[in-house]
Design an enzyme around this catalytic site. Structure first.
Site, short mmCIF file in Angstrom:
data_model
loop_
_atom_site.label_atom_id
_atom_site.label_comp_id
_atom_site.label_asym_id
_atom_site.label_seq_id
_atom_site.Cartn_x
_atom_site.Cartn_y
_atom_site.Cartn_z
N HIS B 121 0.80 -1.17 0.04
CA HIS B 121 0.20 0.05 0.07
C HIS B 121 0.79 1.40 -0.08
O HIS B 121 1.96 1.08 0.45
CB HIS B 121 -0.85 -0.01 1.41
CG HIS B 121 -1.96 0.97 1.48
ND1 HIS B 121 -1.66 2.18 1.64
CD2 HIS B 121 -3.17 0.73 1.26
CE1 HIS B 121 -2.96 2.97 1.81
NE2 HIS B 121 -3.64 2.11 1.61
N ASP B 198 3.18 -4.41 8.18
CA ASP B 198 1.88 -3.52 7.97
C ASP B 198 0.74 -4.33 8.08
O ASP B 198 0.39 -5.26 7.12
CB ASP B 198 1.76 -2.95 6.27
CG ASP B 198 0.53 -2.22 6.20
OD1 ASP B 198 -0.57 -2.08 7.11
OD2 ASP B 198 0.34 -1.65 5.09
N GLN B 201 -4.40 -5.27 6.90
CA GLN B 201 -5.36 -6.35 6.66
C GLN B 201 -5.14 -7.62 7.33
O GLN B 201 -5.80 -8.65 6.91
CB GLN B 201 -5.39 -6.54 5.04
CG GLN B 201 -5.57 -5.53 4.28
CD GLN B 201 -6.85 -4.64 4.37
OE1 GLN B 201 -7.53 -5.31 5.03
NE2 GLN B 201 -6.92 -3.25 4.23
N LYS B 224 -10.28 -0.21 10.99
CA LYS B 224 -10.72 -1.53 10.07
C LYS B 224 -10.81 -2.64 10.75
O LYS B 224 -11.19 -3.61 10.56
CB LYS B 224 -9.20 -1.73 9.22
CG LYS B 224 -8.99 -0.71 8.04
CD LYS B 224 -7.73 -1.25 7.22
CE LYS B 224 -7.01 -0.03 6.65
NZ LYS B 224 -7.81 0.36 5.24
N CYS B 362 -4.83 2.36 -3.52
CA CYS B 362 -3.41 2.85 -3.01
C CYS B 362 -2.29 2.06 -3.60
O CYS B 362 -1.20 1.77 -2.42
CB CYS B 362 -3.54 3.27 -1.75
SG CYS B 362 -4.75 4.29 -1.21
C1 LIG Z 1 -2.49 -2.62 3.44
C2 LIG Z 1 -2.91 -1.26 4.11
N1 LIG Z 1 -1.81 -0.45 4.48
C3 LIG Z 1 -2.13 0.60 4.88
C4 LIG Z 1 -3.31 1.01 4.80
C5 LIG Z 1 -3.55 2.45 5.53
O1 LIG Z 1 -4.39 2.65 6.56
P1 LIG Z 1 -4.76 3.90 7.22
O2 LIG Z 1 -5.14 5.00 5.99
O3 LIG Z 1 -5.71 3.74 8.16
O4 LIG Z 1 -3.54 4.63 7.83
C6 LIG Z 1 -4.35 0.24 4.27
C7 LIG Z 1 -5.52 0.64 4.46
O5 LIG Z 1 -6.40 1.16 3.17
C8 LIG Z 1 -4.19 -0.97 4.01
O6 LIG Z 1 -4.79 -1.80 3.27
#
Ligand SMILES: Cc1ncc(COP(=O)(O)O)c(C=O)c1O
Lengths: 154, 405
Positions: B121, B198, B201, B224, B362
């Site tokens: 991401h 990270d 998910q 989430k 993203c």
């Molecule tokens: C794999 C992953 N990393 C990071 C993020 C970023 O999350 P946040 O916007 O809550 O910081 C997301 C969320 O869309 C994600 O799916």
């Protein structure tokens, strides 16, 4: 909000068989546009002559049916028009999508009017307005030698 | 497990979308919230609110206790060694930025290498890019294959004596790939390279034991995890939190302030500058209780069942291509439909009350690699059922009808 208002026959046709989707010969201006949230991209090519008439216009890009159809319809309608008239059409078009319909302008034929009005249903889908306006904003950047990439998020 | 009963705890599902029942398939983006969480925030504001850790009055004591209770719950939820290893952030993005900034400041020099993957991401790429700009770090991308897998070997072959960090996702938010974290971390340990996960998910869906996993950093976003927006968690091994410099400066994160110098307290205080999202953090305690009442393993199992049902169903639909085919898949199904752009899919599905996400999610690096600008993504939560998949499938057929495919 009726899906049929959005996906009219004419839009689906332009989406599937876009007109003027190429780099037109002898273009002297061009600009790029992005819709970063969606990943839509458009590149508009323009041949503007000394009389400031749009001699030719075309585009390349990728995106949803709405953005491709809108780009295609734009090139059809704007080709051959004076830049000032084209700008007026663009203003009307954006007004139509953001505020509501405005009386048609004299310089458009009935046929052109019907074509451009086919996109009026987009107004009911606020998330999609950006898709429909991307190519038009990009055209303006090209015509006015604005070197900045159009970004729908700004 | 009675999914209907669990779903009834989420007030959002009593609302109609465009006159239709809501079929929510966008939990990877953000999950819906149970009533207990919503009520907790409201009650906290009505009855117990005050700022935490500052004043002496009884409200402040109560608020501080509630707030710190959440930290304890998180510690137990992920089996951290101590509560000091739990740092509150505003989201996972901030957790990664915190590490990129502080670890980068102290340990990254010109030409040092950071390994990430092509699945990441933007939240797990852009912060490292800043470090590339600021410190001359080199970012290496471990390749993902056609199935959407990142093998340990693809990481192994990038490691050099300049490698200073490996930062990978737990589960891809596009292909749903569950990464072989144990093997990746084992490999990193033999080379003494710290690993950041990270967990956006992962944490909402999979049983987590950070001690067993032995990662150095693990970030998550509470929104989430059936929790409020504005709260994230950074887990870091205590030795790192002791060693790393503070992130942001301000109130709450100081030890002693003099005109010529300032000293800082221990973690987690050192990393929690300013007033935090007090009510949301208190509310998140209810999200953890919600998850634990169901049992995270039951959640994994239920979502697996629905994901497999969805895979089977969509594979039978000739117009649909599923993105990625990983051996281990989380609760995510990304797909394309021949001749129809994902945005058009999303709009048509929305008309049936089906909420999915369309775009690059993203993950532009991954989409570029796959050669497609955008995908449609259905992602699951505990409230989803086979019926939701059936409605999704029907709605996909409607896309084909509209586009005359
Ligand atoms: C794999 C992953 N990393 C990071 C993020 C970023 O999350 P946040 O916007 O809550 O910081 C997301 C969320 O869309 C994600 O799916």
């Amino acid at each position: 909000m009726d899906l049929k208002e959005l996906y009219k026959e004419i839009i689906l046709d332009h989406g599937k068989n876009p007109r003027n989707k190429k780099k037109c010969d002898g273009f002297n201006k061009d600009a790029k546009g992005n819709n970063p949230l969606c990943g839509d991209k458009v590149h508009v090519f323009l041949k503007l002559n000394d009389e400031k008439q749009v001699e030719d216009i075309s585009f390349e890009g990728e995106g949803c049916a709405i953005s491709i159809a809108s780009a295609s319809i734009m090139t059809e309608i704007i080709k051959g028009k004076d830049f000032n008239v084209a700008k007026k059409i663009l203003e009307n078009f954006i007004y139509m999508l953001k505020v509501g319909s405005k009386p048609s302008i004299n310089s458009l034929t009935d046929n052109e009017n019907t074509t451009i009005m086919s996109l009026s249903g987009v107004k009911q889908f606020p998330m999609r307005v950006k898709c429909a306006t991307l190519a038009w904003h990009t055209f303006l950047h090209a015509a006015e030698d604005n070197k900045k990439v159009v970004n729908t998020e700004k | 497990m009675d999914i209907k009963e669990i779903k009834s705890k989420f007030p959002i599902f009593t609302n109609k979308v465009k006159g239709k029942k809501l079929v929510y398939l966008d939990s990877a983006n953000s999950s819906q919230k149970p009533k207990a969480v919503i009520d907790r925030i409201s009650n906290f504001y009505s009855k117990e609110f005050s700022n935490v850790g500052r004043s002496m009055h009884s409200l402040a004591v109560t608020a501080t206790n509630r707030f710190e209770e959440t930290r304890d719950l998180i510690k137990n939820f992920i089996n951290a060694k101590s509560r000091e290893e739990i740092v509150f952030t505003k989201n996972a993005t901030e957790g990664i930025n915190l590490i990129a900034t502080t670890y980068g400041e102290k340990f990254i020099q010109d030409k040092d290498e950071i390994i990430i993957t092509e699945l990441e991401h933007h939240a797990n790429y852009v912060p490292w890019h800043f470090l590339r700009k600021r410190k001359g770090a080199v970012i290496k991308f471990a390749e993902c294959d056609k199935q959407g897998e990142v093998s340990v070997d693809s990481i192994k072959k990038l490691i050099t004596n300049k490698t200073k960090l490996i930062a990978v996702t737990h589960v891809s938010n596009v292909t749903g790939t569950i990464l072989p974290l144990n093997k990746i971390i084992d490999l990193a340990k033999t080379k003494k390279i710290p690993v950041l996960i990270d967990g956006c998910q992962g944490a909402p869906h999979l049983k987590l034991d950070v001690q067993k996993l032995d990662c150095d950093f693990y970030v998550m976003s509470c929104h989430k995890m059936y929790g409020p927006t504005g709260v994230g968690v950074l887990y870091a091994k205590k030795k790192w939190l002791d060693e790393l410099p503070p992130y942001q400066g301000g109130g709450g994160m100081i030890d002693e302030v003099k005109k010529d110098d300032i000293s800082f307290p221990e973690s987690p205080t050192k990393f929690e500058a300013g007033t935090l999202q007090t009510a949301e953090i208190v509310g998140f305690a209810e999200s953890i209780r919600f998850i634990e009442n169901i049992g995270i393993k039951n959640i994994t199992q239920h979502e697996k069942e629905i994901t497999e049902y969805g895979l089977e169903k969509l594979k039978k639909n000739n117009s649909v291509s599923i993105i990625g085919d990983p051996k281990e898949r989380g609760a995510i199904l990304s797909f394309t439909i021949k001749g129809i752009h994902p945005h058009d899919i999303a709009t048509i599905l929305d008309d049936d009350g089906v909420a999915i996400r369309a775009g690059h999610h993203c993950c532009q690096i991954l989409h570029e690699k796959m050669g497609i600008p955008a995908t449609a993504r259905a992602s699951l939560g505990i409230y989803n059922s086979k019926e939701d998949i059936d409605i999704l499938n029907e709605s996909i057929n409607k896309c084909n009808k509209i586009f005359n495919n």
